[in-house]
Scaffold this active site. Structure first.
Site, PDB file in Angstrom:
ATOM      1  N   CYS A 191       8.470  -7.133   2.146  1.00 60.01           N
ATOM      2  CA  CYS A 191       7.538  -7.538   3.201  1.00 60.01           C
ATOM      3  C   CYS A 191       6.260  -8.152   2.622  1.00 60.01           C
ATOM      4  O   CYS A 191       6.299  -9.198   1.997  1.00 60.01           O
ATOM      5  CB  CYS A 191       7.259  -6.338   4.101  1.00 60.01           C
ATOM      6  N   HIS A 192       5.100  -7.510   2.817  1.00 59.35           N
ATOM      7  CA  HIS A 192       3.825  -7.993   2.290  1.00 59.35           C
ATOM      8  C   HIS A 192       3.546  -7.495   0.866  1.00 59.35           C
ATOM      9  O   HIS A 192       2.563  -7.898   0.259  1.00 59.35           O
ATOM     10  CB  HIS A 192       2.661  -7.523   3.183  1.00 59.35           C
TER      11      HIS A 192
END
Length: 190
Positions: free
Chosen positions: A115-116
């Site tokens: 994800c991030h």
């Protein structure tokens, strides 16, 4: 995955408040199910636990095994970096966290980021020339840091395993476990 290849391995999950809950809980459970000793590492001051973000609101509080002050990359076979928005944003400005991450790359140990979480890898200076994926909003950041970004459920580059979002967790865990079973990767670099 043959659990015997993973039994007795030790993996660190580095996180702080605001990690996406499934991106910590699912890899942790999957690895533990194969006999891997999984420890949650958090910045100093988080000894009482770290709080998850569960898609749209705060989730559960997770126990911290040890703080960064007490953790050494040499004690682990691999590292997992869960995403979420708040968690990687805080870790990418934490020098101790960045040093911890770099140590895995310097020794060729597998690293998984979802994800991030590649934000942390960017600030650690370990993405240039590497193939990665991430949540779409981090793609430009990775490209600007010299990475080769692709929109795939999982991308593996010499021990570095990346995925986009929680919907990719099955593929992420499978490939992470394969890289962990293989051990050190000469192409993994800091």
């Amino acid at each position: 995955m043959n659990s015997q290849a993973l039994n007795g391995k030790r993996v660190a999950i580095l996180a702080t408040d605001g990690f996406e809950e499934s991106e910590l809980s699912v890899p942790k459970a999957s690895l533990a199910g194969h006999g891997v000793d999984v420890e949650v590492i958090a910045p100093s001051g988080k000894k009482d636990g770290i709080r998850a973000w569960a898609e749209t609101d705060w989730g559960e509080t997770y126990e911290v095994t040890r703080t960064l002050d007490d953790a050494k990359a040499a004690d682990y076979h691999a590292l997992v970096l869960p995403g979420g928005l708040f968690n990687p944003d805080a870790l990418r400005t934490d020098d101790a966290a960045l040093d911890f991450v770099r140590a895995f790359f310097e020794t060729g140990k597998p690293v998984g980021a979802i994800c991030h979480a590649p934000w942390v890898l960017i600030n650690a200076g370990v993405v240039e020339g590497r193939k990665l994926t991430s949540v779409a909003s981090v793609a430009r950041d990775l490209k600007n840091a010299g990475a080769h970004w692709e929109d795939s459920e999982v991308v593996v580059d010499n021990g570095l395993v990346t995925s986009r979002t929680p919907k990719d967790l099955d593929a992420f865990c499978k490939r992470l476990e394969e890289e962990l079973a293989e051990g050190r990767h000469a192409g993994q670099h800091g």
